[in-house]
Motif scaffolding. Structure first.
Motif, PDB file in Angstrom:
ATOM      1  N   GLN A  17      28.947  -1.673 -53.020  1.00  0.00           N
ATOM      2  CA  GLN A  17      28.983  -1.254 -51.605  1.00  0.00           C
ATOM      3  C   GLN A  17      30.235  -0.426 -51.310  1.00  0.00           C
ATOM      4  N   LYS A  18      31.377  -0.860 -51.835  1.00  0.00           N
ATOM      5  CA  LYS A  18      32.603  -0.094 -51.619  1.00  0.00           C
ATOM      6  C   LYS A  18      32.498   1.295 -52.218  1.00  0.00           C
ATOM      7  N   LEU A  19      31.978   1.410 -53.461  1.00  0.00           N
ATOM      8  CA  LEU A  19      31.828   2.710 -54.096  1.00  0.00           C
ATOM      9  C   LEU A  19      30.898   3.621 -53.302  1.00  0.00           C
ATOM     10  N   ALA A  20      29.800   3.072 -52.788  1.00  0.00           N
ATOM     11  CA  ALA A  20      28.865   3.882 -51.995  1.00  0.00           C
ATOM     12  C   ALA A  20      29.526   4.381 -50.723  1.00  0.00           C
ATOM     13  N   THR A  21      30.298   3.514 -50.042  1.00  0.00           N
ATOM     14  CA  THR A  21      31.007   3.932 -48.809  1.00  0.00           C
ATOM     15  C   THR A  21      32.012   5.029 -49.110  1.00  0.00           C
ATOM     16  N   ARG A  22      32.766   4.893 -50.177  1.00  0.00           N
ATOM     17  CA  ARG A  22      33.757   5.904 -50.545  1.00  0.00           C
ATOM     18  C   ARG A  22      33.086   7.222 -50.897  1.00  0.00           C
ATOM     19  N   ALA A  23      31.972   7.184 -51.584  1.00  0.00           N
ATOM     20  CA  ALA A  23      31.259   8.419 -51.928  1.00  0.00           C
ATOM     21  C   ALA A  23      30.740   9.111 -50.683  1.00  0.00           C
ATOM     22  N   ARG A  24      30.183   8.350 -49.698  1.00  0.00           N
ATOM     23  CA  ARG A  24      29.724   8.973 -48.448  1.00  0.00           C
ATOM     24  C   ARG A  24      30.874   9.627 -47.696  1.00  0.00           C
ATOM     25  N   GLN A  25      32.050   8.982 -47.644  1.00  0.00           N
ATOM     26  CA  GLN A  25      33.209   9.569 -46.963  1.00  0.00           C
ATOM     27  C   GLN A  25      33.662  10.855 -47.660  1.00  0.00           C
ATOM     28  N   ARG A  26      33.704  10.853 -48.990  1.00  0.00           N
ATOM     29  CA  ARG A  26      34.110  12.061 -49.726  1.00  0.00           C
ATOM     30  C   ARG A  26      33.135  13.195 -49.484  1.00  0.00           C
ATOM     31  N   TYR A  27      31.866  12.893 -49.422  1.00  0.00           N
ATOM     32  CA  TYR A  27      30.861  13.933 -49.182  1.00  0.00           C
ATOM     33  C   TYR A  27      31.006  14.529 -47.786  1.00  0.00           C
ATOM     34  N   SER A  28      31.222  13.683 -46.788  1.00  0.00           N
ATOM     35  CA  SER A  28      31.404  14.188 -45.413  1.00  0.00           C
ATOM     36  C   SER A  28      32.670  15.024 -45.304  1.00  0.00           C
ATOM     37  N   THR A  29      33.766  14.640 -45.983  1.00  0.00           N
ATOM     38  CA  THR A  29      35.021  15.429 -45.960  1.00  0.00           C
ATOM     39  C   THR A  29      34.838  16.785 -46.613  1.00  0.00           C
ATOM     40  N   ASN A  30      34.155  16.830 -47.728  1.00  0.00           N
ATOM     41  CA  ASN A  30      33.922  18.111 -48.411  1.00  0.00           C
ATOM     42  C   ASN A  30      33.055  19.026 -47.577  1.00  0.00           C
ATOM     43  N   SER A  31      32.055  18.486 -46.924  1.00  0.00           N
ATOM     44  CA  SER A  31      31.191  19.313 -46.075  1.00  0.00           C
ATOM     45  C   SER A  31      31.962  19.875 -44.904  1.00  0.00           C
TER      46      SER A  31
END
Length: 1019
Positions: free
Chosen positions: A999-1013
């Motif tokens: 769950q932590k890894l999935a949350t971190r990946a979603r945040q990184r994707y939103s920042t890059n976009s």
């Protein structure tokens, strides 16, 4: 009409353009001038000329160092050299016809070639200016002369042969070769003349020095035969020497106006080749020296003393008389009359004739007026005295003359200042006379090219025509004004009474005319005509001219009723006939009675003395001295005042300068501030433009970014699609690989399980064998125990018997000792038996332990092999899962991969193995012990029976401890159940940790994707 050839900038050309013909007046063929181009008034002066031996060509050098050759036979000229220095002497009669010598201002002598224009030789040695160059008849030797030395040169080698040095107090005038002889003639400044042999340089003779008639020789000339020498200097006398007899033949006197002889030259004639006296028209014999007293005394050689006059002299007759001494016969002009001595003037003029000429024409000829005036005034021309006056500089009284008399011409102002200063230095009163500039200015302007003549004219007028002017100084000459008033009263009482009625005194109507000498009321022509008559008459004529001017102006004067008009009448030009004024002046001179005539009070004309000017002291000296002292005092006070005023002006100027500097500084600051504000506005405008440009650029960049993002999005989509396809194919390949590996692992697991089952069966058999052996040993032990019990029972019986015997022994002492002995022996036997049994039991137990250790080692080997295989399998699964997690890290496919991977793993693996892999992944990330990961995965992936078997191998200690226990099966079973419960609890905890980590890894990946976009959209 004379022809003029201007060289200009031409380097060659023709001398004349028509056939030359001599002018009737002076015989001049052509005038050669060298004007500066663009400045016709500036002329480059020619300094020296030298003819060649044939007389057909000559050299000419100017003061700029240009040397020209004029060929008269070919009618051409050309520039042959530019020396850059003024030439001081020339010689053009060398042996080589194309060569010539030129002496330069740097004291050197150079030889040039006229054809090649090259320097042939450079001769140095003189320390002063070379004044003459003489070349002998052969052209082989030359003599160069300067003031202090004469040098003889060999023109073949251009080497100096001899040098003549003299005392600086004597000085050399000239040294030259005599023609047609080998004699060198040297002339010195003390009028001594020596003759030298040119070969041996021995002195041949010396001409006698005439102490009583020294004329300071300056110039010399020799006839072509070298027999006669003529010498002249600072006098109008010429000495004619015969070099053969070495005697003075004649003394020739030039006209009185001739003061210095600058150059002499013999003109050749056909009858004697230029060896006789000068051309006859120039001389006539006035006295025979043999008839004079000097000839009687014998102090002077025999000869003729001659005076040159305007008469004519006949040419000598040719023939038999040519060899004899020539005597000139006097031809008197017709009508010659002996003139009165007092009417004789210098230069052969006669005052009586001049008056007749003046009476006939009313004025002197314009061309000869200045000459006639100089003769009438008999000017002495004292150059030395005038130089001593001018050398004193400008007199302080005339330093500011330009302020009072602002003359337009600066040259004329300087000349006037110089003449007035000389007058002030001559006599002190002239520094106090305020009207002296008005009196002297017309004469200074008239004689501005000759300041000496102007000064002497003014001085002569003051001495003669201004008699008694300064007796009442600083007041006007009342006595002279009274004379004019008396003349006017005698000849026109009505006019005098009219002037008296309006209070017009002689100081108002006569003095303005006298102090300006009529220059204010007459034009230039009228003024010159008037002074022609004034200079030709008695000094009283000036006063008569004033009275005549008044009488001739009586009509306008009688009509004037205003005093100011009457006064202004004598300061302005009036419409008056000057001839009538002059006629009236002559009439007054003739008709005025002697008691009123000013002639009786004024002296006759007295010229200035020669050598030194006369002392002028006809003025009240105490007044002049007092005025001088007062003027000096006033001058000192004025000087002090001027210094204070200058200081005040300097302070004021300093304050003004500071104010100007402050104002300029403030102005500069304002300009700087305005400039700064303007720059700020410009910068603001530029910034606004830049902002607008940036906005437009940002919009363009945004559009470009959008297009780029669209292109990138399309490319990314294509790439993702391609990547998805590749990943799908890779997943398919991985699925096949996983299926293959799962099948392989299932096979290996099944084989392992079979091996484990076989091993368990072997262990079970060994267990049963151990149980049988234990049962047998227990039976043997029970039998031994039973035998021991029997022994014990027997021993008890024996002891009871012994006790009984002891009791009996108590009763009987011997029996007691016996019993004790028996008892000790029985105890010893019992101990030995016990020790044997214990040794046997220990040996059996040691053998059992060795067998159990062997079986445990075999089980451990099998377990390690199975563990190694499981570790390999888990590593392969981990690598696959890492690859999948790397793909899952991308934002677009993370969620899909996460679900697909978990489902795929749940589909492919059984529940136990799936949980074991998750637990293994967690333990791999949090622990570094591979055995623990393998053990956990094995225990979670196996059945209860397999785990029990594995756990049973880990509880050997309990088994070893429970070997003597009768309930061994039940104790092993309890320990296996307890370990399984612990493993299940740990498995649940690990699965919970794995879910939280995902769950932590999935949350971190979603945040990184939103920042890059967001970052991509911003850029």
């Amino acid at each position: 009409m004379q022809r003029v050839t201007d060289l200009g900038q031409k380097e060659r050309g023709r001398i004349w353009h028509r056939k030359p013909s001599a002018s009737a007046g002076d015989g001049v063929i052509v005038n050669v001038v060298h004007n500066v181009v663009g400045y016709p008034s500036k002329i480059i002066r020619f300094l020296h000329v030298a003819f060649d031996t044939a007389g057909e060509a000559f050299l000419a050098g100017d003061h700029q160092g240009n040397i020209y050759v004029f060929d008269l036979s070919r009618n051409s000229f050309k520039l042959v050299q530019r020396t850059g220095q003024a030439c001081t002497a020339l010689a053009y009669n060398l042996r080589r016809n194309t060569e010539y010598l030129v002496a330069l201002a740097d004291y050197s002598v150079k030889c040039f070639d006229t054809e090649t224009k090259e320097l042939v030789s450079w001769m140095k040695g003189h320390e002063s200016t070379v004044s003459s160059i003489s070349v002998d008849g052969s052209g082989r030797y030359a003599i160069t002369t300067s003031v202090d030395t004469a040098q003889l040169w060999d023109l073949d080698t251009f080497q100096r042969k001899r040098k003549l040095n003299v005392n600086s107090s004597v000085g050399i005038q000239k040294v030259y070769f005599l023609p047609l002889s080998n004699t060198i003639l040297s002339c010195f400044k003390d009028d001594s003349v020596f003759a030298w042999e040119s070969d041996t340089l021995h002195c041949k003779y010396q001409l006698p020095v005439l102490d009583e008639s020294r004329i300071h020789y300056k110039s010399f000339a020799v006839t072509r035969d070298g027999r006669v020498l003529v010498a002249g200097g600072k006098s109008n006398f010429l000495h004619l020497w015969c070099l053969t007899t070495r005697q003075l033949q004649r003394i020739i006197q030039m006209p009185p106006k001739v003061r210095t002889i600058r150059h002499l030259e013999f003109l050749p004639d056909t009858f004697d080749g230029g060896s006789s006296q000068p051309p006859p028209p120039l001389v006539k014999i006035v006295a025979d020296r043999e008839k004079t007293e000097d000839s009687k005394n014998g102090s002077v050689p025999s000869g003729l003393k001659m005076r040159v006059t305007s008469g004519k002299v006949e040419r000598p007759r040719r023939g038999k008389s040519a060899g004899r001494e020539v005597q000139a016969r006097i031809l008197k002009p017709s009508g010659t009359i002996l003139e009165d001595k007092e009417n004789m003037l210098p230069a052969g003029l006669n005052k009586k004739r001049l008056r007749a000429l003046l009476k006939e024409f009313g004025e002197y000829p314009e061309k000869y007026r200045m000459f006639i005036w100089r003769s009438l005034l008999q000017l002495p021309e004292n150059h030395a005295a005038f130089s001593s006056l001018t050398d004193k500089g400008t007199h302080p009284a005339y330093l500011g003359i330009h302020e009072k008399y602002p003359i337009k011409s600066r040259k004329l102002l300087r000349i006037l200042q110089r003449v007035l200063s000389a007058m002030a230095h001559w006599s002190t009163i002239f520094s106090e006379v305020s009207y002296l500039p008005l009196l002297a200015f017309p004469f200074v302007k008239l004689f501005q090219n000759n300041q000496l003549i102007g000064f002497e004219v003014v001085a002569t007028i003051i001495v003669n025509w201004c008699q008694h002017w300064f007796e009442y100084f600083p007041n006007p000459p009342i006595n002279l004004l009274g004379m004019i008033e008396n003349i006017l009263a005698h000849h026109d009482k009505e006019l005098l009474q009219h002037l008296v009625n309006y209070n017009i005194t002689s100081q108002s109507y006569a003095w303005p005319l006298l102090e300006t000498l009529f220059s204010e009321v007459l034009t230039r022509t009228e003024w010159l005509k008037l002074f022609d008559n004034i200079f030709s008459n008695h000094p009283s004529f000036l006063l008569m001219a004033v009275a005549a001017y008044l009488i001739c102006s009586r009509a306008p004067l009688l009509h004037c009723n205003i005093k100011e008009d009457l006064e202004n009448f004598f300061h302005h030009r009036n419409n008056l006939d000057l001839e009538a004024v002059i006629k009236e002046a002559y009439h007054l001179m003739d008709t005025t009675p002697e008691d009123v005539h000013p002639k009786c009070m004024l002296d006759d004309f007295v010229p200035l003395t020669k050598g030194q000017y006369p002392i002028f002291n006809k003025y009240p000296e105490f007044i002049i001295n007092y005025q001088t002292q007062e003027r000096e005092r006033i001058w000192r006070e004025e000087l002090k005042y001027l210094k204070e005023r200058q200081l005040a002006h300097e302070l004021q100027a300093e304050s003004v300068r500071r104010q100007a500097e402050n104002a300029a500084w403030y102005r500069q600051q304002e300009l700087l501030q305005e400039a700064e504000e303007q720059r700020r506005r410009i910068l603001h405008e530029e910034e606004q433009k830049l902002v607008e440009q940036r906005v437009r650029l940002a919009a363009v960049n945004r559009e470009l970014k959008i297009k780029e993002l669209q292109v990138l999005d399309a490319a990314q989509r294509r790439f993702l699609k391609h990547q998805q396809e590749q990943q799908k194919s890779e997943l398919r390949r991985l699925d096949d690989e996983i299926d293959r590996k799962i099948a392989l692992r299932d096979k290996e697991t099944a084989a392992l399980i079979q091996d484990i089952e076989v091993r368990n069966m072997e262990l079970e058999m060994q267990k049963r064998i151990f149980e049988q052996q234990l049962a047998k040993e227990q039976e043997a032990t029970s039998r031994g125990v039973k035998g021991q019990l029997g022994i014990n029972w027997i021993k008890g019986d024996i002891e009871e018997q012994e006790f009984k015997n002891q009791l009996e022994m108590d009763q009987h002492p011997d029996v007691e000792e016996y019993k004790n002995t028996i008892g000790e022996l029985a105890g010893t036997n019992q101990l030995s038996n016990n020790e044997d049994w214990q040794a046997q039991m220990l040996n059996k137990q040691r053998e059992y332990s060795l067998d159990r250790k062997k079986s445990q080692g075999e089980l451990a080997r099998l377990a390690s092999e199975s563990k190694e295989k499981e570790v390999k399998l888990l590593d392969m699964m981990k690598e696959l899962e890492d690859k999948q997690w790397a793909e899952v890290a991308q934002p677009q496919v993370y969620q899909q991969r996460k679900g697909d991977g978990a489902a795929w793993r749940r589909q492919l693996l059984p529940d136990g193995v799936n949980e074991g892999m998750e637990l293994g992944d967690h333990t791999h990330r949090n622990s570094h012990d591979p055995y623990v990961r393998l053990y956990d995965s094995r225990t979670k992936g196996l059945t209860k029976r397999e785990r029990d078997l594995l756990l049973g191998s880990g509880d050997q200690k309990h088994a070893s401890l429970c070997l003597n226990d009768m309930s061994l099966d039940s104790s092993i079973q309890l320990s296996l159940d307890r370990g399984r419960m612990d493993l299940e609890r740990k498995e649940r905890e690990l699965m919970t940790g794995v879910r939280e980590l995902r769950q932590k890894l999935a949350t971190r990946a979603r945040q990184r994707y939103s920042t890059n976009s967001l970052t991509d959209s911003t850029t």
